[in-house]
Design an enzyme around this catalytic site. Structure first.
Site, PDB file in Angstrom:
ATOM      1  N   ASN A   9     -29.684  -5.252 -44.983  1.00 28.24           N
ATOM      2  CA  ASN A   9     -29.754  -4.027 -45.779  1.00 28.24           C
ATOM      3  C   ASN A   9     -29.571  -2.865 -44.799  1.00 28.24           C
ATOM      4  O   ASN A   9     -30.496  -2.506 -44.083  1.00 28.24           O
ATOM      5  CB  ASN A   9     -31.119  -3.946 -46.485  1.00 28.24           C
ATOM      6  CG  ASN A   9     -31.300  -2.615 -47.184  1.00 28.24           C
ATOM      7  OD1 ASN A   9     -30.350  -1.870 -47.407  1.00 28.24           O
ATOM      8  ND2 ASN A   9     -32.543  -2.294 -47.540  1.00 28.24           N
ATOM      9  N   LYS A  11     -29.260   0.142 -45.452  1.00 24.31           N
ATOM     10  CA  LYS A  11     -29.833   1.385 -45.988  1.00 24.31           C
ATOM     11  C   LYS A  11     -28.809   2.517 -45.866  1.00 24.31           C
ATOM     12  O   LYS A  11     -27.613   2.263 -45.963  1.00 24.31           O
ATOM     13  CB  LYS A  11     -31.147   1.719 -45.272  1.00 24.31           C
ATOM     14  CG  LYS A  11     -32.101   0.529 -45.199  1.00 24.31           C
ATOM     15  CD  LYS A  11     -33.497   0.933 -44.893  1.00 24.31           C
ATOM     16  CE  LYS A  11     -34.337  -0.293 -44.634  1.00 24.31           C
ATOM     17  NZ  LYS A  11     -35.754  -0.051 -44.724  1.00 24.31           N
ATOM     18  N   HIS A  94     -35.374  -2.093 -54.508  1.00 26.13           N
ATOM     19  CA  HIS A  94     -35.964  -1.939 -53.174  1.00 26.13           C
ATOM     20  C   HIS A  94     -37.115  -0.940 -53.272  1.00 26.13           C
ATOM     21  O   HIS A  94     -37.055   0.032 -54.030  1.00 26.13           O
ATOM     22  CB  HIS A  94     -34.892  -1.451 -52.188  1.00 26.13           C
ATOM     23  CG  HIS A  94     -35.333  -1.527 -50.766  1.00 26.13           C
ATOM     24  ND1 HIS A  94     -36.173  -0.595 -50.207  1.00 26.13           N
ATOM     25  CD2 HIS A  94     -35.080  -2.445 -49.796  1.00 26.13           C
ATOM     26  CE1 HIS A  94     -36.406  -0.934 -48.943  1.00 26.13           C
ATOM     27  NE2 HIS A  94     -35.764  -2.052 -48.672  1.00 26.13           N
ATOM     28  N   GLU A  96     -37.932   1.411 -51.464  1.00 24.54           N
ATOM     29  CA  GLU A  96     -37.555   2.811 -51.210  1.00 24.54           C
ATOM     30  C   GLU A  96     -36.973   3.431 -52.479  1.00 24.54           C
ATOM     31  O   GLU A  96     -37.209   4.609 -52.765  1.00 24.54           O
ATOM     32  CB  GLU A  96     -36.555   2.879 -50.041  1.00 24.54           C
ATOM     33  CG  GLU A  96     -37.260   2.597 -48.725  1.00 24.54           C
ATOM     34  CD  GLU A  96     -36.381   1.976 -47.650  1.00 24.54           C
ATOM     35  OE1 GLU A  96     -35.151   1.997 -47.776  1.00 24.54           O
ATOM     36  OE2 GLU A  96     -36.958   1.458 -46.668  1.00 24.54           O
ATOM     37  N   GLU A 166     -40.987  -8.321 -50.259  1.00 21.20           N
ATOM     38  CA  GLU A 166     -41.021  -7.330 -49.187  1.00 21.20           C
ATOM     39  C   GLU A 166     -42.323  -6.523 -49.265  1.00 21.20           C
ATOM     40  O   GLU A 166     -42.401  -5.540 -50.032  1.00 21.20           O
ATOM     41  CB  GLU A 166     -39.836  -6.379 -49.324  1.00 21.20           C
ATOM     42  CG  GLU A 166     -38.496  -7.051 -49.171  1.00 21.20           C
ATOM     43  CD  GLU A 166     -37.467  -6.103 -48.576  1.00 21.20           C
ATOM     44  OE1 GLU A 166     -36.848  -6.477 -47.585  1.00 21.20           O
ATOM     45  OE2 GLU A 166     -37.314  -4.979 -49.086  1.00 21.20           O
ATOM     46  N   GLY A 172     -39.938  -1.638 -42.009  1.00 25.69           N
ATOM     47  CA  GLY A 172     -39.622  -0.613 -41.014  1.00 25.69           C
ATOM     48  C   GLY A 172     -40.775  -0.250 -40.099  1.00 25.69           C
ATOM     49  O   GLY A 172     -40.719   0.757 -39.397  1.00 25.69           O
ATOM     50  N   SER A 212     -39.658  -6.160 -41.395  1.00 24.83           N
ATOM     51  CA  SER A 212     -39.700  -6.294 -39.926  1.00 24.83           C
ATOM     52  C   SER A 212     -39.329  -7.699 -39.445  1.00 24.83           C
ATOM     53  O   SER A 212     -39.909  -8.210 -38.486  1.00 24.83           O
ATOM     54  CB  SER A 212     -41.072  -5.863 -39.385  1.00 24.83           C
ATOM     55  OG  SER A 212     -41.298  -4.500 -39.665  1.00 24.83           O
TER      56      SER A 212
HETATM   57  C1  PEP Z   1     -35.630  -3.602 -45.818  1.00 22.89           C
HETATM   58  O1  PEP Z   1     -35.155  -2.494 -45.756  1.00 22.89           O
HETATM   59  O2  PEP Z   1     -35.430  -4.286 -46.829  1.00 22.89           O
HETATM   60  C2  PEP Z   1     -36.404  -4.109 -44.685  1.00 22.89           C
HETATM   61  C3  PEP Z   1     -36.981  -5.255 -44.807  1.00 22.89           C
HETATM   62  O3  PEP Z   1     -36.453  -3.308 -43.577  1.00 22.89           O
HETATM   63  P1  PEP Z   1     -36.991  -3.743 -42.124  1.00 22.89           P
HETATM   64  O4  PEP Z   1     -36.365  -5.075 -41.791  1.00 22.89           O
HETATM   65  O5  PEP Z   1     -36.508  -2.645 -41.216  1.00 22.89           O
HETATM   66  O6  PEP Z   1     -38.468  -3.824 -42.194  1.00 22.89           O
END
Ligand code: PEP
Length: 248
Positions: A9, A11, A94, A96, A166, A172, A212
């Site tokens: 992803n 983003k 997601h 976000e 998630e 992040g 992460s």
């Molecule tokens: C994501 O944006 O779906 C995500 C898991 O980000 P990160 O791997 O940076 O935690």
């Protein structure tokens, strides 16, 4: 037997020119023999990335779509548009988008149905905030998100869907869930899928972990019985993504 899926992803990162540089860095390094790999990129990167991926087994995907076919929805992008350019996956719900852009369980449900209708695999994100985990209601929360995403969805269409667990506190932050924590929730997602659709369908649906994921923790996470790969944010923008894809 579920084939592993690792989705990057990106983003809101990478201009079209930068996107091509990232594809060039990664495309020969990721091993697609045993793993489905997809780059979920910003809309303007979709066509250049699709061209750069020609001749590889790496798919490309979007990070959102709108649930109507066409019309007066300024700024939105439709499933027919994505489907026509060969987009194979779309990230839906997601955290976000839920937090900043008003995505709800209801709109996630409509988008899931629309994606499947146009042959695009929805990667449906669910997960809890830290407060929810601290209150010990993570499983109830995630079960409810999954059920609401699937309202009115047949077993046949559910089987074309991917879920991504998630935990919001892990996205992040560099603070991944432990493999046990991730397995507990991914297992609970499989249980709710079994309750709705039966074991055969539930066993065919891929459930990813995201939050992460890095080359350091992917092997342990992906070894868990109900974790079928990862949704990767930060680490999808660098060479570490190949380490994640290629891990045992
Ligand atoms: C994501 O944006 O779906 C995500 C898991 O980000 P990160 O791997 O940076 O935690």
């Amino acid at each position: 037997m579920r084939k592993r899926l690792v989705a990057g992803n990106w983003k809101m990162n990478k201009t079209p020119k930068e996107a091509l540089e990232l594809v060039a860095l990664l495309k020969d390094k990721v091993n697609t023999a045993d793993t489905d790999v997809v780059f979920c990129v910003p809309f303007v990167d979709l066509i250049p990335v699709s061209e750069a991926l020609e001749g590889t087994n790496i798919a490309f995907g979007a990070q959102n779509l709108y649930f109507e076919d066409k019309g007066a929805f300024t700024g939105e992008v439709s499933a027919p548009m994505l489907s026509e350019i060969g987009c194979k996956y779309v990230v839906i719900g997601h955290s976000e988008r839920r937090a900043y852009f008003g995505e709800t369980d209801e709109s996630v449900n409509k988008k899931l149905i629309q994606a499947v209708k146009y042959g695009i695999v929805p990667i449906v994100c669910v997960g809890e905030e830290l407060k929810t985990r601290e209150e010990n209601v993570t499983i109830e929360h995630v079960r409810s998100q999954v059920k609401r995403a699937l309202v009115g969805v047949s077993a046949e269409d559910a089987a074309k869907t991917v879920f991504a667990y998630e935990p919001i506190w892990a996205i992040g932050t560099g603070l991944s869930a432990t493999s046990e924590q991730a397995q507990e929730v991914c297992g609970a997602i499989r249980t709710v899928l079994t309750e709705i659709y039966g074991k055969a369908t539930a066993d065919s649906i891929r459930i990813l972990y995201g939050g992460s994921v890095s080359g350091k923790n992917s092997e342990e996470l992906f070894a868990m019985p109900d974790i079928d790969g990862g949704l990767v944010g930060g680490s999808s923008l660098k060479e570490d993504f190949a380490t994640i894809v290629n891990c045992k």
